[in-house]
Design an enzyme around this catalytic site. Structure first.
Site, short mmCIF file in Angstrom:
data_model
loop_
_atom_site.label_atom_id
_atom_site.label_comp_id
_atom_site.label_asym_id
_atom_site.label_seq_id
_atom_site.Cartn_x
_atom_site.Cartn_y
_atom_site.Cartn_z
N HIS A 1 0.82 -1.22 0.00
CA HIS A 1 0.00 0.00 0.00
C HIS A 1 0.84 1.25 0.00
O HIS A 1 0.54 2.23 -0.67
CB HIS A 1 -0.93 0.01 1.21
CG HIS A 1 -1.77 -1.20 1.26
ND1 HIS A 1 -2.51 -1.55 2.36
CD2 HIS A 1 -1.98 -2.16 0.36
CE1 HIS A 1 -3.13 -2.68 2.11
NE2 HIS A 1 -2.83 -3.07 0.92
N ARG B 1 -9.39 3.02 -9.83
CA ARG B 1 -9.31 1.72 -9.14
C ARG B 1 -9.86 1.89 -7.73
O ARG B 1 -9.12 2.27 -6.81
CB ARG B 1 -7.86 1.24 -9.08
CG ARG B 1 -7.22 0.91 -10.43
CD ARG B 1 -5.78 0.48 -10.22
NE ARG B 1 -5.21 -0.23 -11.33
CZ ARG B 1 -4.33 0.28 -12.21
NH1 ARG B 1 -3.95 1.53 -12.10
NH2 ARG B 1 -3.84 -0.46 -13.18
N ARG C 1 -14.16 1.82 -11.44
CA ARG C 1 -14.17 0.37 -11.59
C ARG C 1 -14.59 -0.22 -10.26
O ARG C 1 -14.09 0.19 -9.20
CB ARG C 1 -12.75 -0.12 -11.93
CG ARG C 1 -12.68 -1.64 -11.85
CD ARG C 1 -11.36 -2.18 -12.29
NE ARG C 1 -10.34 -2.04 -11.26
CZ ARG C 1 -9.08 -2.40 -11.46
NH1 ARG C 1 -8.69 -2.83 -12.64
NH2 ARG C 1 -8.20 -2.28 -10.50
N GLU D 1 -10.23 -8.39 -19.72
CA GLU D 1 -8.95 -8.82 -19.16
C GLU D 1 -8.83 -10.33 -19.09
O GLU D 1 -7.82 -10.86 -18.66
CB GLU D 1 -8.66 -8.25 -17.78
CG GLU D 1 -9.66 -7.34 -17.16
CD GLU D 1 -9.21 -6.75 -15.83
OE1 GLU D 1 -8.09 -6.26 -15.75
OE2 GLU D 1 -10.01 -6.78 -14.88
N ASN E 1 -2.95 -5.40 -18.70
CA ASN E 1 -2.04 -6.06 -17.75
C ASN E 1 -2.51 -7.48 -17.49
O ASN E 1 -1.75 -8.44 -17.59
CB ASN E 1 -2.00 -5.33 -16.41
CG ASN E 1 -1.66 -3.86 -16.56
OD1 ASN E 1 -1.08 -3.47 -17.55
ND2 ASN E 1 -2.04 -3.05 -15.59
N ASP E 2 -3.78 -7.59 -17.13
CA ASP E 2 -4.31 -8.93 -16.87
C ASP E 2 -4.52 -9.71 -18.15
O ASP E 2 -4.25 -10.90 -18.20
CB ASP E 2 -5.63 -8.83 -16.07
CG ASP E 2 -5.36 -8.73 -14.57
OD1 ASP E 2 -4.49 -9.47 -14.09
OD2 ASP E 2 -5.99 -7.88 -13.92
N ARG F 1 2.11 -11.66 -13.91
CA ARG F 1 2.58 -10.28 -14.12
C ARG F 1 3.50 -9.80 -13.01
O ARG F 1 4.28 -8.87 -13.20
CB ARG F 1 1.39 -9.31 -14.29
CG ARG F 1 0.49 -9.25 -13.08
CD ARG F 1 -0.83 -8.57 -13.40
NE ARG F 1 -0.85 -7.17 -13.02
CZ ARG F 1 -1.94 -6.43 -12.99
NH1 ARG F 1 -3.11 -6.94 -13.36
NH2 ARG F 1 -1.89 -5.17 -12.63
N CYS G 1 -6.68 0.67 -20.82
CA CYS G 1 -6.21 1.34 -19.60
C CYS G 1 -5.10 0.59 -18.88
O CYS G 1 -4.76 0.91 -17.75
CB CYS G 1 -7.37 1.60 -18.66
SG CYS G 1 -8.15 0.08 -18.08
C1 PEP Z 1 -5.26 -4.29 -16.11
O1 PEP Z 1 -5.34 -5.45 -15.71
O2 PEP Z 1 -4.73 -3.97 -17.19
C2 PEP Z 1 -5.79 -3.20 -15.29
C3 PEP Z 1 -5.84 -1.97 -15.77
O3 PEP Z 1 -6.20 -3.49 -14.03
P1 PEP Z 1 -5.21 -3.72 -12.80
O4 PEP Z 1 -3.82 -3.34 -13.26
O5 PEP Z 1 -5.70 -2.89 -11.69
O6 PEP Z 1 -5.35 -5.19 -12.57
MG MG Z 2 -6.69 -5.94 -14.09
#
Ligand code: PEP
Ligand code: MG
Length: 755
Positions: free
Chosen positions: A367, A474, A510, A609, A632-633, A643, A680
């Site tokens: 955090h 987020r 989100r 994702e 990312n996911d 990741r 995003c």
């Molecule tokens: C993603 O997964 O690309 C995303 C934007 O969400 P987070 O990074 O919060 O998992």
């Molecule tokens: Mg994600």
């Protein structure tokens, strides 16, 4: 065997007088060696001090050749003195020359002496030098004599730490305590910070070492230990700490040490030898540290931290000091150093004066890291032992890009970094000039560049970066930095503050993406083999509709009379979205029925994702108001690479043909159905990757605020049409040259795209 105790106590009393005398550092050291020699009835007493170049230099002696002072020296590890420094452990030898490590220094004339007792001069577990006594006879020194020597070593350690010896140090080398150190950690928040060390939990400096009244000191120790035990017992008994988990383990370890007879007896012995209670705790801790620092077992090192914390608490208890640096004492260029800290503690410092953060722990998803990133504080984590290496006020450089920390840097390094900072500042200024310029390519294609956020403190970046809105908020971050589950009204207040701060620019919330690596300390978590693919995000939300409903209600209240954009993470099947949509519709009806205002316009979307959605795109587009690609996911699941696992995270290229085709299928399906589409994930914020997205047809990107400038600079120098013409054929089957990254780099170089 023990001698009578008057000896060491008398020695300490005499030492106190010597410390108080208005004489030079050299005179003081000279007197100290005479005093020890007579107290231990030794013919020789010598002090060796560790220099910055790793050499132990003879600083004072009684009994050896005087001319050898500041001339005789040994490397760490060389001879018995070097061995003591290397191992931070006393050596007590009746026949020194028989020891395999023996190396004698002819200039000192020490060949006449057979028995040898040496102890390290320690401070916070660091070796600053070595203190030695020698006799001609073959004798073994008594336990009390070892103790007396160790205690004297503490007094000398304080002289070194207080900078008293700098005046007599050789200019070219200096003392080890002021040695420049480069430590490698992991970059957690980018940027470079130059400044001065502020210890998050400053070591309380014990300056009153020598007791007036031993019985009184023993009673003080007893009182402090009782208070300490009570406070730990209270904490454990109170419902504040979860029944299992990390916090409880740490406290249980504290309790174990606080009741450990062996530990307490060692402290009592040190008091009996004439130390004050706080000096006795410090001495025992310093010995333990030196012994345990050589441990490589991570569990034991962890316990050492616990014991360190406990010793500090006990010293604070004895000295009655509040912990934490006073805010008025914070320098203008503070670099905070700590073992770890909570996000709220970092916020307490205030952003203005913090130039950097260095932690012994702290991972990329902790955090405090999230908050440091949001505040733009260059941060490095996982830096071993930095707390004991650094002293308050030391010059320091934090490089969040490379993960390096330079403590007490040499002047040329500092200059090089100062230049780097100036260069970054110039570049930032260039980006700021772009802030109000349109996001449009050379061939007139318009873009919407938004920013990602997660805390109220992110929102000022909206104005600074010129972002068109918040493309991903987020919501879980606020839950992660809270100490208990935020109630509906608190959530509502937060969301309306966010909307107010956005000043009419759109915000895409989100819904909670907890689970996986995003744990809430106050929410009981279950152990899962594969948490990233486990009970997280919308799955948890649909199974526990109470949580999700509360959040939805808070958002609906907060956005009453304005627009609400809400999207759901980790959707794997269209049905999940329909269920979530049904929850929202029900809440809207409920609010209307009870006469509450609702948002003017509610738009609901899905984050793409999970790769399963790639095969349901057409159906999905018929139900959603918008989609946002969480690259990312999506990439993590597409290529099956964790990741967060550095071993595999870089294994596959995000610009590989397979993944680019997947991304293209999304933008094509969305365009066909006239559904707005954003991306995003981190991809959007890297200029070369963002360029690829443009080539695929993406026109709406959301990224970290710091990336907006570089991405806009890229866009404004790009011909989007020419790029697509170059890129898209490469994705067709039958191309041998699959290295899209190189294709893009070549294109950028040929057409002068600012990357
Ligand atoms: C993603 O997964 O690309 C995303 C934007 O969400 P987070 O990074 O919060 O998992
Ligand atoms: Mg994600």
């Amino acid at each position: 065997m023990r001698s009578n105790l008057a000896g060491p106590r008398l020695l300490l009393r005499r030492l106190r007088e010597v410390m108080a005398e208005p004489i030079t550092a050299q005179e003081r050291l000279d007197k100290i060696v005479v005093l020890i020699a007579s107290n231990v009835v030794a013919e020789v007493c010598s002090v060796y001090i560790l220099r910055a170049d790793g050499v132990l230099e003879l600083y004072a002696t009684e009994g050896l050749n005087r001319e050898a002072v500041h001339n005789a020296s040994l490397r760490v590890g060389q001879g018995l003195v070097g061995l003591i420094a290397a191992e931070a452990r006393p050596l007590n030898l009746p026949n020194a020359s028989a020891h395999p490590g023996f190396a004698y220094l002819p200039e000192t004339g020490e060949e006449a002496f057979n028995s040898f007792l040496g102890v390290p001069i320690l401070r916070a577990g660091r070796t600053l030098g070595v203190l030695v006594v020698q006799n001609q006879s073959h004798r073994t020194y008594l336990e009390d004599e070892v103790e007396a020597l160790q205690t004297t070593a503490m007094v000398i350690a304080e002289m070194v730490a207080a900078g008293e010896l700098e005046a007599i140090a050789q200019e070219a080398t200096g003392l080890d305590l002021s040695r420049p150190i480069t430590a490698a950690g992991v970059g957690l928040a980018e940027g470079v910070g130059l400044g001065h060390v502020v210890l998050h939990e400053p070591r309380v400096v014990v300056t009153n070492l020598i007791a007036e009244d031993t019985d009184q000191e023993t009673a003080r120790l007893e009182g402090a230990i009782n208070r300490l035990r009570l406070s730990i017992d209270d904490l454990l008994a109170s419902g504040e700490i979860a029944a299992t988990g990390e916090h409880r383990e740490v406290l249980e370890a504290y309790r174990m040490f606080a009741y450990d007879r062996g530990w307490i007896r060692k402290i009592e012995d040190a008091i009996k030898n004439g130390l004050t209670a706080e000096a006795a705790v410090e001495k025992v801790q310093s010995d333990t540290r030196a012994r345990m620092l050589r441990q490589t077992d991570p569990y034991l090192r962890e316990r050492l931290h616990d014991l360190d914390d406990l010793a500090h608490r006990l010293i604070r208890e004895l000295m009655g000091r509040e912990h934490g640096p006073g805010m008025d004492e914070l320098p203008q260029d503070a670099i905070i150093i700590g073992r770890n800290m909570g996000a709220a503690e970092l916020l307490d410092y205030g952003r203005d004066r913090i130039r950097g953060l260095v932690l012994e722990e702290g991972g990329p998803t902790s955090h405090v890291t999230i908050v440091a990133r949001a505040l733009g504080i260059p941060t490095v984590g996982l830096v071993d032992d930095i707390v004991s290496l650094a002293d308050g006020g030391d010059a320091i450089i934090v490089d969040g890009d490379t993960g390096e920390v330079h403590l007490r840097p040499a002047a040329d390094l500092e200059n090089a970094y100062a230049e780097k900072v100036r260069f970054r500042a110039r570049r930032q200024a260039q980006y700021r000039r772009l802030r109000n310029k349109p996001s449009v390519t050379k061939d007139g294609v318009e873009f919407s560049l938004q920013m990602n956020a997660g805390l109220l403190i992110d929102l000022p970046h909206l104005e600074e970066s010129g972002a068109a809105g918040v493309g991903l908020f987020r919501t879980e971050l606020q839950f992660m930095v809270a100490s208990s589950f935020p109630r509906m009204r608190e959530q509502q207040a937060q969301y309306s503050q966010i909307l107010d701060a956005a000043g009419g620019k759109p915000v895409t919330f989100r819904s909670l993406d907890i689970g996986g690596d995003k744990v809430l300390p106050y929410l009981r978590s279950i152990q899962e083999e594969n948490p990233a693919m486990g009970w997280r995000a919308l799955r948890l939300g649909l199974d526990r509709p109470g949580l999700l409903r509360t959040q939805i209600r808070a958002l609906l209240h907060a956005a009453a009379g304005r627009d609400l954009k809400l999207m759901f993470p980790m959707v794997a099947a269209v049905d999940e979205f329909l269920n979530a949509r049904a929850l929202v519709d029900k809440e809207i009806k409920h609010l209307r029925r009870h006469g509450h205002a609702v948002p003017e316009n509610v738009r609901l979307g899905v984050m793409i994702e999970v790769p399963s959605l790639l095969f349901q795109l057409d159906e999905l587009m018929t139900y959603v108001d918008f989609v946002s690609v969480g690259s990312n996911d999506l990439f993590q699941f597409f290529c099956a690479v964790d990741r967060g696992n550095t071993r595999v995270a870089e294994r596959f290229d995000t610009l590989s043909v397979g993944f680019l085709r997947a991304l293209k299928s999304i933008v094509d399906a969305a365009n066909k159905a006239h559904v707005p589409v954003t991306l995003c994930g981190e991809l959007a914020g890297r200029p070369l990757e963002a360029m690829a997205l443009v080539g695929l047809g993406y026109r709406d990107l959301s990224m970290s605020p710091a990336s907006l400038g570089p991405v806009k600079a890229m866009l404004r120098t790009l011909d989007a049409g020419r790029l697509s013409a170059r890129l898209l054929p490469r994705l067709d089957p039958g191309h041998d040259d699959n290295n899209i990254r190189d294709v893009l780099k070549r294109f950028a170089a040929e057409t002068d795209v600012a990357l």
